[in-house]
Design an enzyme around this catalytic site. Structure first.
Site, PDB file in Angstrom:
ATOM      1  N   GLU A   1      41.705  44.511  57.860  1.00 55.37           N
ATOM      2  CA  GLU A   1      40.857  43.336  58.141  1.00 55.37           C
ATOM      3  C   GLU A   1      40.637  42.485  56.897  1.00 55.37           C
ATOM      4  O   GLU A   1      40.645  41.244  56.955  1.00 55.37           O
ATOM      5  CB  GLU A   1      39.500  43.818  58.689  1.00 55.37           C
ATOM      6  CG  GLU A   1      38.532  42.710  59.009  1.00 55.37           C
ATOM      7  CD  GLU A   1      39.036  41.787  60.107  1.00 55.37           C
ATOM      8  OE1 GLU A   1      39.133  42.245  61.255  1.00 55.37           O
ATOM      9  OE2 GLU A   1      39.341  40.617  59.815  1.00 55.37           O
TER      10      GLU A   1
ATOM     11  N   LYS B   1      49.152  35.572  54.092  1.00 51.49           N
ATOM     12  CA  LYS B   1      48.076  35.675  55.093  1.00 51.49           C
ATOM     13  C   LYS B   1      48.498  35.038  56.423  1.00 51.49           C
ATOM     14  O   LYS B   1      48.248  35.607  57.484  1.00 51.49           O
ATOM     15  CB  LYS B   1      46.795  35.027  54.554  1.00 51.49           C
ATOM     16  CG  LYS B   1      46.164  35.849  53.429  1.00 51.49           C
ATOM     17  CD  LYS B   1      45.052  35.073  52.748  1.00 51.49           C
ATOM     18  CE  LYS B   1      44.339  35.898  51.697  1.00 51.49           C
ATOM     19  NZ  LYS B   1      43.456  35.097  50.856  1.00 51.49           N
TER      20      LYS B   1
ATOM     21  N   LYS C   1      46.947  42.010  50.961  1.00 51.22           N
ATOM     22  CA  LYS C   1      47.850  41.253  51.858  1.00 51.22           C
ATOM     23  C   LYS C   1      49.300  41.342  51.426  1.00 51.22           C
ATOM     24  O   LYS C   1      50.199  41.258  52.268  1.00 51.22           O
ATOM     25  CB  LYS C   1      47.448  39.792  51.981  1.00 51.22           C
ATOM     26  CG  LYS C   1      47.297  39.058  50.682  1.00 51.22           C
ATOM     27  CD  LYS C   1      45.880  38.728  50.437  1.00 51.22           C
ATOM     28  CE  LYS C   1      45.516  39.020  49.009  1.00 51.22           C
ATOM     29  NZ  LYS C   1      44.092  38.940  48.777  1.00 51.22           N
TER      30      LYS C   1
ATOM     31  N   THR D   1      37.292  44.601  41.654  1.00 51.95           N
ATOM     32  CA  THR D   1      36.260  43.798  42.316  1.00 51.95           C
ATOM     33  C   THR D   1      35.950  44.337  43.718  1.00 51.95           C
ATOM     34  O   THR D   1      34.788  44.599  44.058  1.00 51.95           O
ATOM     35  CB  THR D   1      36.726  42.330  42.429  1.00 51.95           C
ATOM     36  OG1 THR D   1      37.115  41.883  41.127  1.00 51.95           O
ATOM     37  CG2 THR D   1      35.641  41.434  42.968  1.00 51.95           C
TER      38      THR D   1
ATOM     39  N   GLY E   1      35.419  35.973  40.419  1.00 53.31           N
ATOM     40  CA  GLY E   1      36.108  37.096  41.075  1.00 53.31           C
ATOM     41  C   GLY E   1      36.850  36.721  42.333  1.00 53.31           C
ATOM     42  O   GLY E   1      37.155  37.578  43.145  1.00 53.31           O
TER      43      GLY E   1
ATOM     44  N   GLY F   1      39.101  37.255  53.775  1.00 51.53           N
ATOM     45  CA  GLY F   1      37.982  37.964  53.128  1.00 51.53           C
ATOM     46  C   GLY F   1      37.069  38.616  54.142  1.00 51.53           C
ATOM     47  O   GLY F   1      37.477  39.493  54.901  1.00 51.53           O
TER      48      GLY F   1
HETATM   49  N1  HSE Z   1      42.658  35.331  45.806  1.00 46.59           N
HETATM   50  C1  HSE Z   1      42.290  35.393  47.177  1.00 46.59           C
HETATM   51  C2  HSE Z   1      41.577  34.097  47.536  1.00 46.59           C
HETATM   52  C3  HSE Z   1      41.384  36.562  47.397  1.00 46.59           C
HETATM   53  O1  HSE Z   1      41.203  33.361  46.621  1.00 46.59           O
HETATM   54  O2  HSE Z   1      41.409  33.808  48.708  1.00 46.59           O
HETATM   55  C4  HSE Z   1      41.082  36.849  48.823  1.00 46.59           C
HETATM   56  O3  HSE Z   1      42.224  37.175  49.527  1.00 46.59           O
END
Ligand code: HSE
Length: 410
Positions: free
Chosen positions: A124, A200, A100, A11, A182, A129
């Protein structure tokens, strides 16, 4: 011109290739030179895709090509992402990642190698995201002593909780839709159990303090136990429920950190952060509180953050940008010392439970929440005043018939 290799055409990786092509001119102008896609490493056969001419299956081609300056890692997971990224840095290439899990587990070492080799390891896209939060921390908030970082850091769970809250969707249907769009990790356990948010918040705390932050020491609970009944009671309190990652940096240097589904009041800026959106609230000792809000997952927003890192790596080529953390170990405050309010849903007779709870001195009741007539059989709830986690655990141990507990900010 600088050559780029992308490792992992999923993705995010395919989004990076798309942006490099679609925004070619703007990227050339920003980077000061063209960023040209030379290789795309993927196990699958990418014939018929826009990158079929760049496709390779052998990592050593990237590692051994001295004309590849910039490497994007969008494979996810630790193996082979970790050995590949390490080899690229040791070979003197800049590496940009959205991973991450990799940054949280091996960031200290990868940042050290990048410093030694005078290249850059940028990440970043690994948090929030498309929200520019990592760069904000190491560029814009440099002069601050940061006191708190908290936020909604997982798009998948925020999407699921929003659908359950606002549209009455089931957990399973909302998860399926998040996967289709996605947002979710390959294994959605990492999203719904809070592991993704945990990594995170660990990265953000490491950035904020300059210390290695062991994500395994952060108390983490996911959203799988949250039910539509919890949402109904939260709504009667004028609140919603969001998965929050939080870290407070105490004056003694210890960090109080957790990942929890929390009751969020309407007045809280996180209340309106819905769907796949993420938000990060940062409090600095001089700046006060700021909030950064935007698309927390998804192909193009996340790929946009990767491309911004590629541009910075090109601009800073030949120089290691000072960012990140060292091996000094983060000290944590025990979770038992954290203070919350607790929404406790209880079964049994209301009259008996009222007497029982009101007789308990150690159980400060702020509010009773009774069911609508239609909800008879779902018990009732109380909202406590602020209690430490340790005190609450002791009080709760003497109560029978607890149906559910959801914490809220104190
Ligand atoms: N799976 C993660 C989310 C993707 O849903 O935030 C982005 O880090």
């Amino acid at each position: 011109m600088m050559n780029v290799a992308i490792m992992g055409y999923g993705t995010i990786g395919s989004g990076v290739a798309e942006i490099l092509e679609a925004n070619k001119d703007a990227i050339r102008q920003a980077a000061g030179q063209e960023l040209s896609l030379r290789y795309v490493l993927d196990l699958r056969d990418l014939s018929g895709s826009p990158v079929e001419d760049e496709q390779i299956h052998d990592f050593s081609i990237i590692e051994g090509d001295p004309e590849v300056d910039l490497v994007v890692e969008t494979m996810g997971g630790l193996n082979p992402a970790y050995p590949f990224v390490k080899a690229c840095l040791l070979a003197g290439k800049h590496v940009v990642t959205s991973n991450k899990a990799l940054v949280a587990a091996h960031g200290t070492e990868l940042l050290r190698i990048a410093r030694e080799k005078q290249v850059n390891f940028f990440f970043e896209a690994s948090v929030g995201g498309g929200i520019p939060i990592i760069r904000t921390l190491y560029r814009c908030l440099r002069g601050e002593q940061l006191e708190e970082i908290a936020g909604i850091l997982n798009g998948t769970t925020n999407f699921i909780l929003t659908k359950m809250d606002k549209e009455g969707w089931s957990f399973a249907d909302a998860l399926k839709e998040a996967q289709r769009l996605g947002y979710a990790e390959k294994d959605p356990t990492a999203d719904v159990e809070g592991y993704d948010t945990c990594r995170k918040i660990a990265i953000l705390l490491a950035m904020a303090t300059g210390k290695e932050t062991d994500y395994q020491k952060i108390h983490t609970e996911g959203i799988t136990k949250i039910t539509d009944t919890d949402f109904k009671y939260a709504a009667r309190l004028g609140m919603s429920i969001k998965l929050v990652g939080s870290g407070k940096i105490g004056a003694d240097g210890r960090v109080g950190a957790y990942v929890l589904p929390l009751l969020i009041e309407k007045a809280d800026p996180l209340y309106t952060v819905s769907d796949v959106l993420n938000a990060v609230v940062v409090r600095g000792n001089m700046l006060g509180t700021t909030m950064y809000h935007g698309s927390g997952a998804g192909k193009l927003p996340t790929a946009s953050a990767v491309v911004a890192d590629l541009i910075e790596a090109a601009q800073e080529s030949g120089r290691n940008v000072s960012l990140g953390w060292t091996g000094e170990e983060q000290q944590f405050k025990p979770f038992e010392e954290e203070t919350f309010r607790y929404m406790v849903r209880l079964g049994g007779s209301l009259e008996r439970r009222r007497k029982e709870l009101e007789a308990m001195e150690a159980f400060p009741i702020q509010k009773w929440v009774l069911p609508d007539g239609a909800d008879a059989g779902e018990g009732f709830a109380v909202l406590t005043g602020p209690m430490t986690e340790g005190d609450f655990a002791r009080a709760a141990a003497s109560l029978s018939d607890i149906l559910a507990v959801v914490r809220g900010k104190a």
